[in-house]
Enzyme design. Sequence first.
Site, mmCIF file in Angstrom:
data_model
loop_
_atom_site.group_PDB
_atom_site.id
_atom_site.type_symbol
_atom_site.label_atom_id
_atom_site.label_comp_id
_atom_site.label_asym_id
_atom_site.label_seq_id
_atom_site.Cartn_x
_atom_site.Cartn_y
_atom_site.Cartn_z
ATOM 1 C CG HIS A 91 -3.199 3.123 1.016
ATOM 2 N ND1 HIS A 91 -4.237 2.301 0.629
ATOM 3 C CD2 HIS A 91 -3.728 4.365 1.170
ATOM 4 C CE1 HIS A 91 -5.357 3.021 0.556
ATOM 5 N NE2 HIS A 91 -5.078 4.272 0.883
ATOM 6 C CB CYS A 141 -2.992 -3.836 -0.289
ATOM 7 S SG CYS A 141 -4.726 -3.547 0.103
#
Length: 328
Positions: A91, A141
Amino acid sequence: MTGGSPKRLAVLAGCNYPNSGHELQGCINDVLAMRQLLVKRLGFNEGDIELLIDAPNSKVLPTGSNIKKALLGMIERAKAGDILFFHFSGHGTRYPLHKDKRRQEEAVVPCDFNLINDVDFRHIVNRLPVDATLTILSDSCHSGGLIDKEKEQIGPSTVAPRSSPSPSLVATPKAIHFDSVLQHLTSVTNLATTDIGAHLLHAFSEDASLEFQPSTGAPLPQKLKADEGILLSGCQANEYSADMSPSEGGGKAHGAFTSAVLEVMGETKPEEWLSNKEVVMRARGVLKEEGFRQQHPCLYCSDENAAAAFLGMRAAAARDKVSGQQLK
């Protein structure tokens, strides 16, 4: 460069965040597949590759402290001409600065939520020996710009046509929203503040990001000379990278960007080599063909490194051409 062949050193960190509300499926697969590529194609020795994954019985978990320790240890071993590589799959997040909420900072999210941000990566790159290179491939991301003040070579200004997503895969964004990061850290610290730095310092003390430490010294200069930091990001700073799970049986879960890079490399003959810029542009092409509409890989580095061979691939290609080896 010093005598002898350059060392090739790597740190690979894959975070699936098991048994959490932020679980991903393909990140450990990503770094395991990347390790195979490094060994079979790019001349890395398995003993010079440090693997950090949050799998059962893992020797070293990919916590913020462990990742930074591994990176700094790799740099301490390096000498002029050496090729260093860091692959993160997991992440990413963006958070507002406490003093200026209009400004957003990008960070990767280790398994313990001890964020590593663009300032940390800049300080790490600044410790490189002269003529050594550090390539960072971040399949997360908001990963565009993860090396603070690095020059954009391929980024938001690079036009890429849009297409439709493939129905055979299920995509999960590899992002944790700031509110969720704050909620998690608040459950650890019990602090009544939205200042992310206060939470990180309280939870991790001297292991927290350098950005929040009271004794980091003078601020980074606004302009930096060309350096040896190379960032291949899975997406632009305002975009999401995808974690892909097959919707039916067969195949393995994987990160879309990592898979694209591996496909690009797999299509390249052993005697051929690609520049960093070519790898990113071809990966963009792969993602376009696979139907990704809002994920555009980027490249940040000096002009010289944009044209340089990806992870010393040129030397490996020349060696294979001479020896006639056919590596798979």
